[in-house]
Design a protein around this motif. Structure first.
Motif, short mmCIF file in Angstrom:
data_model
loop_
_atom_site.label_atom_id
_atom_site.label_comp_id
_atom_site.label_asym_id
_atom_site.label_seq_id
_atom_site.Cartn_x
_atom_site.Cartn_y
_atom_site.Cartn_z
N PHE A 110 -65.59 23.14 50.65
CA PHE A 110 -65.81 22.38 49.42
C PHE A 110 -64.54 21.72 48.89
O PHE A 110 -64.47 21.34 47.74
N THR A 111 -63.50 21.61 49.75
CA THR A 111 -62.28 20.90 49.38
C THR A 111 -62.13 19.69 50.28
O THR A 111 -62.16 19.82 51.51
N TYR A 112 -61.97 18.51 49.67
CA TYR A 112 -61.91 17.28 50.45
C TYR A 112 -60.51 16.67 50.46
O TYR A 112 -60.22 15.82 51.30
N THR A 113 -59.68 17.10 49.54
CA THR A 113 -58.30 16.62 49.53
C THR A 113 -57.44 17.66 48.82
O THR A 113 -57.90 18.37 47.94
N GLY A 114 -56.17 17.75 49.27
CA GLY A 114 -55.29 18.72 48.63
C GLY A 114 -54.98 19.88 49.56
O GLY A 114 -54.59 19.69 50.71
N TYR A 115 -55.18 21.11 49.06
CA TYR A 115 -54.75 22.28 49.84
C TYR A 115 -55.66 23.47 49.59
O TYR A 115 -56.44 23.51 48.64
N VAL A 116 -55.53 24.43 50.49
CA VAL A 116 -56.14 25.77 50.34
C VAL A 116 -55.02 26.77 50.56
O VAL A 116 -54.27 26.68 51.54
N LYS A 117 -54.89 27.73 49.64
CA LYS A 117 -53.76 28.64 49.67
C LYS A 117 -54.25 30.09 49.54
O LYS A 117 -55.16 30.39 48.78
N LEU A 118 -53.64 30.99 50.34
CA LEU A 118 -53.91 32.43 50.24
C LEU A 118 -52.63 33.12 49.81
O LEU A 118 -51.61 33.04 50.50
N GLU A 119 -52.68 33.77 48.63
CA GLU A 119 -51.52 34.51 48.12
C GLU A 119 -51.83 36.00 48.09
O GLU A 119 -52.94 36.40 47.72
N VAL A 120 -50.83 36.81 48.47
CA VAL A 120 -50.98 38.27 48.49
C VAL A 120 -49.97 38.87 47.52
O VAL A 120 -48.78 38.56 47.59
N ASP A 121 -50.44 39.70 46.61
CA ASP A 121 -49.56 40.35 45.63
C ASP A 121 -49.71 41.86 45.78
O ASP A 121 -50.75 42.43 45.42
N ILE A 122 -48.69 42.52 46.36
CA ILE A 122 -48.73 43.98 46.56
C ILE A 122 -47.88 44.72 45.54
O ILE A 122 -47.67 45.92 45.64
N ASN A 123 -47.40 43.97 44.54
CA ASN A 123 -46.48 44.56 43.56
C ASN A 123 -47.17 44.98 42.27
O ASN A 123 -46.51 45.35 41.30
N GLN A 124 -48.50 44.87 42.21
CA GLN A 124 -49.22 45.32 41.02
C GLN A 124 -49.15 46.85 40.93
O GLN A 124 -49.08 47.56 41.93
N SER A 125 -49.21 47.36 39.72
CA SER A 125 -49.07 48.80 39.52
C SER A 125 -50.29 49.59 39.98
O SER A 125 -50.18 50.73 40.43
N ASP A 126 -51.48 49.01 39.84
CA ASP A 126 -52.69 49.77 40.14
C ASP A 126 -53.63 49.07 41.10
O ASP A 126 -54.77 49.51 41.29
#
Length: 770
Positions: free
Chosen positions: A538-554
């Motif tokens: 469903f994206t026709y222009t621009g970007y797709v990004k995957l971010e991983v955050d392992i620094n959350q406390s819980d």
């Protein structure tokens, strides 16, 4: 005057007065609000027609994108052909260029006017068209080559007319050479289905570039088209800026004191606009007929209303007269009986009033029966509770039976769809290999194969949802490197994003290479893949990004961010429901099960799925997993799963027995096994297979599950009772949880239809322990 007559007269007068007032008020309300209703209807019709025109233009824009993509592919193919042919030529002079261009031009599609070879080193362009070969000086400008879709429009300096439309392609082996393809403008016109509209539909269409300059139109077909052309050539800058800002929509314009609607939509791949100009009357065409119909309906409604009121008045007077004759005298007795029932004096309440069988006597009998019934209910309350309990147990049993029937139905659906898909995919692969890779029909075979795999994907979604919602379904946890999962996801989706022209970014900077995660790898990859696949879709222009955050406390967060079309706010609560798809105007193939499956998987993993989205700006899907997921907690049920990776072995000395009651299933499996140099013997039933085994020895047996007389399970049992331990691989079109359990009990391995060589290779390696 008698009391009953006074009541009758008063009721009649009140009713007549009330009916008269209601009639007058209703007529007045209808007249006062008719005009406002018509205006509202007109606005709705105009809005709806504008949406129809916008949707129609968007569909034509899609056709244009497909045509440009095909021409781009053809340009690459001609460039490749030029290089291939030129390799056979002696390059002592420029004769090899003219000969090569002539040979390539001869086999070009008809919509290509000319093929040009640009020699960058000597600034000479070599052109070959229907008039033959010629050369001209030409300074190649690199920036032109970098335009959208490698497409370049050349205009006449002294007019608005287009001289040529080119597609450029840089040659691979000839570094100083560029191929330019001169395209017929009519090819872009023919790609639009607008020209095939009904002749009665008054319209004019234009194809404009990103600066709102004319590329092509339909000038020969409409008398006022020249006026349209002149107007659009001199379109004021305010309207141009409005069109560029909105990208798509409908605006009103006035030409020669006539109102027109200009419907437009931008093609994001080329920057071109498709314009459709229609008279204002097209949008308002249905309003007058609807207004006439509604006015006629209002007149009929008023007549029916008056007739109904008069009818009800006479019916009321008649019924009221009949009731009043017999109601007054026994009323007091009936009141006393009712009071006894109210006070729970059931013995008095059960005394019946005799009154010649009229309504009062009927009410008395009802009160009497009610008193008896209430008394009985109070006495038998405990018995009734027990009976209700038994009824609930029966209902629960029926619900369980219905659930079993649903499972059987899913199994049958899987079998009935996978079986013909096996034939379609299998025979397509056979035809492709028999006809050769270079055959021009290979594109059609790929289309059949892709469509078949799409159907297979839908069936797998249904079965996946059934599996993970099973009460006894268990996740298979194991320890795996988080960086491995992210790299696997990147390798799967990077080609797809490149093909669509999107930037795919997977942020692994904060993820140590040594970090382990305890999870069901297969299901977590499925959940993450569903989100990224939807983002790319469903994206026709621009970007797709995957971010991983392992620094959350819980918790541990995985965010999939895109710049796609977004989701309407009122639909955000529905996207995780089964069979729900939003953005109906851009609806994609499928049942809408992907997000439902993803949400269910994460719930089983004690995680959560959240979504944030703005229409036309993009979406953010966030997976939240518990913090303990990334530590080696021995409380997790770890499974020692050995992933067997099978390279292709030498199977030339193997003999295989193929058992299936369907001929095309045997043929397809035989073809795939023989591609591994395996010798095959075919059997139509379990009984015929036993006869073949008694005569010859086999290294492996492939058998269908569902066969008449003796199915695959019975065949496996019979061979074991005969002390024959040849490895058996089940080939089945059923893939429910119950069927998988059965196959694990009776076979060494199983593969599901439609089958492919990778499944067969894995099955051979595992069953033969290679």
């Amino acid at each position: 005057m008698l009391f009953k007559n006074r009541i009758l007269m008063y009721n009649a007068l009140v009713l007549i007065l009330f009916v008269t007032l209601i009639m007058l008020m209703s007529l007045n309300v209808i007249k006062e609000h008719s005009e406002s209703q018509f205006l509202s209807i007109k606005e709705s019709i105009v809005s709806y027609n504008k949406k129809l025109l916008t949707t129609f233009i968007q569909s034509q824009n899609s056709n244009l994108s497909k045509e440009i993509k095909l021409i781009n592919i053809e340009a690459k193919y001609l460039a490749y052909t030029f290089e291939h042919v030129s390799m056979k030529k002696v390059k002592t002079n420029n004769v090899w260029i003219s000969d090569t261009l002539s040979e390539v031009f001869e086999n070009r599609p008809k919509y290509i006017k000319a093929i040009e070879y640009i020699d960058i080193s000597s600034d000479i362009i070599h052109r070959f068209d229907d008039n033959g070969y010629k050369t001209n000086p030409f300074k190649f400008i690199r920036s032109n080559f970098l335009e959208k879709q490698k497409l370049y429009v050349v205009r006449d300096d002294n007019s608005h007319n287009i001289k040529r439309v080119y597609f450029y392609e840089q040659l691979t082996n000839i570094k100083q050479g560029v191929i330019a393809i001169d395209i017929e403008l009519n090819q872009f016109i023919e790609s639009l289905g607008i020209q095939n509209l009904d002749d009665n539909f008054d319209f004019t269409y234009f194809l404009m570039d990103e600066n709102i300059n004319l590329i092509t139109s339909n000038p020969e077909e409409f008398s006022d088209n020249k006026v349209m052309n002149n107007y659009l050539y001199n379109l004021n800058e305010d309207i141009k800026e409005k069109i560029k800002d909105k990208k798509t929509g409908v605006i009103s314009i006035e030409i020669n004191e006539c109102l027109y609607n200009l419907t437009f939509n931008v093609n994001y791949k080329t920057g071109w606009y498709v314009f459709l100009v229609t008279p204002e009357s097209v949008i308002n065409s249905s309003y007058s007929s609807i207004k006439s119909y509604l006015l006629s309906s209002d007149d009929k409604l008023i007549n029916y209303f008056i007739l109904l009121i008069l009818t009800l008045l006479f019916v009321f007077l008649f019924i009221n007269s009949m009731v009043m004759k017999n109601l007054i005298s026994p009323m007091n007795k009936l009141i006393l009986q009712a009071r006894a029932l109210r006070d729970q004096k059931y013995d008095k309440a059960m005394i019946k009033i005799e009154n010649k069988g009229d309504e009062i006597e009927g009410l008395s009998y009802v009160f009497s029966e009610a008193s008896s019934t209430i008394k009985t209910l109070i006495e038998d309350l405990e018995k009734k509770v027990e009976e209700r309990t038994l009824q609930l147990e029966k209902v629960s049993q029926k619900a369980n039976e219905a659930n079993k029937k649903k499972t059987i139905f899913l199994s049958n659906v899987s079998h009935e769809i996978r079986t013909p898909l096996n034939a379609i995919i299998g025979y397509t692969e056979i035809l492709k290999e028999n006809n050769g890779i270079g055959n021009k029909n290979n594109r059609y075979f790929n289309g059949i194969s892709n469509a078949s795999h799409t159907i297979l994907s839908l069936v797998n979604d249904l079965l996946d949802l059934e599996r993970i919602k099973t009460d006894n379904y268990e996740l298979k946890y194991k320890k795996v490197k988080l960086i491995k999962i992210l790299k696997d996801i990147e390798s799967i989706f990077l080609p797809l994003s490149i093909e669509k022209g999107l930037l795919l970014t997977i942020n692994t900077d904060d993820v140590p290479n040594s970090l382990d995660i305890i999870i069901d790898e297969l299901r977590f990859k499925q959940a993450l893949s569903n989100l990224i696949s939807n983002a790319i879709k469903f994206t026709y222009t621009g970007y797709v990004k995957l971010e991983v955050d392992i620094n959350q406390s819980d918790s541990v967060l995985f965010k999939v961010i895109d710049t796609g079309i977004g989701i309407p706010e009122h639909q955000l609560l529905n996207i995780f429901k089964n069979r729900e798809q939003v953005n109906v105007e851009d609806q994609q193939e499928g049942f809408g099960l992907g997000l439902a499956i993803t949400n269910t998987i994460l719930t089983l993993m004690k995680g959560n799925l959240f979504v944030e989205s703005k229409l036309d700006q993009g979406s953010i899907f966030t997976i939240e997993l518990p913090k303990e997921t990334v530590v080696n907690d021995i409380s997790y049920p770890l499974f020692n799963i050995e992933e067997k990776r099978c390279a292709k072995k030498d199977f030339s000395n193997l003999r295989a027995l193929v058992v299936d009651d369907v001929e095309f299933n045997r043929e397809i499996l035989q073809f795939q096994l023989e591609s591994f140099d395996i010798k095959c013997t075919l059997a139509e039933s379990g009984i015929e297979a036993i006869s073949a085994i008694e005569i010859s020895d086999f290294d492996i047996i492939f058998t269908d599950i569902s066969m008449p007389i003796m199915d695959g399970v019975e065949l496996s049992k019979t061979l074991k009772s005969m002390n024959i331990h040849t490895p058996i691989i089940a080939v089945t079109a059923r893939a429910t949880v119950q069927e998988e359990s059965k196959m694990n009990d009776f076979f060494d391995y199983y593969i599901t239809k439609p089958i492919d060589k990778h499944q067969i290779l894995s099955g051979l390696c595992c069953a033969l322990d290679m």
